[in-house]
Design a protein around this motif. Sequence first.
Motif, PDB file in Angstrom:
ATOM      1  N   CYS A   2      86.174  30.369 -11.774  1.00  0.00           N
ATOM      2  CA  CYS A   2      86.828  30.295 -13.083  1.00  0.00           C
ATOM      3  C   CYS A   2      88.329  30.163 -12.842  1.00  0.00           C
ATOM      4  N   CYS A  19      90.048  33.701 -14.466  1.00  0.00           N
ATOM      5  CA  CYS A  19      89.890  35.033 -13.863  1.00  0.00           C
ATOM      6  C   CYS A  19      89.457  34.973 -12.394  1.00  0.00           C
ATOM      7  N   SER A  48      86.473  34.490 -11.161  1.00  0.00           N
ATOM      8  CA  SER A  48      85.081  34.832 -10.836  1.00  0.00           C
ATOM      9  C   SER A  48      84.260  33.552 -10.678  1.00  0.00           C
ATOM     10  N   CYS A  69      84.913  30.620 -17.120  1.00  0.00           N
ATOM     11  CA  CYS A  69      83.662  31.373 -17.252  1.00  0.00           C
ATOM     12  C   CYS A  69      83.411  31.832 -18.684  1.00  0.00           C
ATOM     13  N   CYS A 110      85.642  34.733 -20.069  1.00  0.00           N
ATOM     14  CA  CYS A 110      86.979  34.314 -20.499  1.00  0.00           C
ATOM     15  C   CYS A 110      86.904  33.556 -21.823  1.00  0.00           C
TER      16      CYS A 110
END
Length: 335
Positions: A54, A57, A59, A70, A73
């Motif tokens: 992502c 963030c 991840s 993601c 978010c």
Amino acid sequence: MLEAVFSSSSNSTGFRIRAAQGRAADHGLSDHGFAGWAGRVAATLFFTLFPADCRICGSPLIRVSRLPVCETCLIALRPLKGSYCTVCGEALHVPAYIDYEETDRREVDRLEANRSDVETRCLLCQRADPPFERAVAYGSYDGELRDLIHLLKFQQVRPASAILGHMLAETIANLEQAMPVGTLFSSKIAVVPVPLHARKQAQRGFNQAEMIAREALKELSRPKRFDLCMGILLRRRETGSQIGLTRHQRRENMRGAFAVSDPTRILNRNVLLIDDVYTTGTTASECARVLRRAGAATVWVATVARTLKISDAIILPENFSEQVSEDRQRLAAHG
Ligand SMILES: [Zn+2]
Ligand SMILES: [Zn+2]
């Protein structure tokens, strides 16, 4: 030379092919020919099997999507809630907060009656009307929304414009109810994105305000009510950063930055100015001023995000301006 490339790419892993492509480039083969093609196929395969992280963030992304952001978010992108200035959209502290659970009926009635006197404009808008009718935004310019706007503007992640456009469409739909039905001259609302200076637009490759406006117009329930007017508002010069400037300096900085190319296209019409972010309001105000001077009947402002400073809705006495001038006279008299 070619043989070397082929032999190293005969191993079918993406890594090896990418390595081969790199080597081909070293040998001056660049992106052309088989190595380039194989490299591109391998890269596609690589990102399909191992989607990126992502971009907000960090991840890992579970689903492959054109937008590298993601689910968590995306869920965090929330519309504004609370009390806002009915003119410029600045956040307000509502003085009479009523706790309905804890307050008895008669007290609630009294508080609600008082509340109708509560000023719904921020201090700045009470002092002077801005050159636009209203400015509205979808969300606060921070957190994930700020990051998403930055992905589009500074990292050229163009698929972000679709979701930002969706938010803008929601904002416009709410504002639309307040906008006049039309003028004698046109029933259509002229949609004008805030322009970038030609040099900046060439550098970025697009104008994010225009891109978001186009996406939003696709989603509106009555798209025929709107008319995207490109090339009407021009940015004549680059304005530089507004950070650290006072209100007065910001206005000076903006003076003469915008011009209207063809006033006949907005003459006596209702204009909807679009931008990605409303920060201090200086840009929106200057654009609105220029559009009004060129003959626009009204100017409305819709942005995806807004910087919120939280202003107290302090109720000014009715004779406030008289008092101020009296004070000034008294000061002047005292030298
Ligand atoms: Zn994320
Ligand atoms: Zn205001």
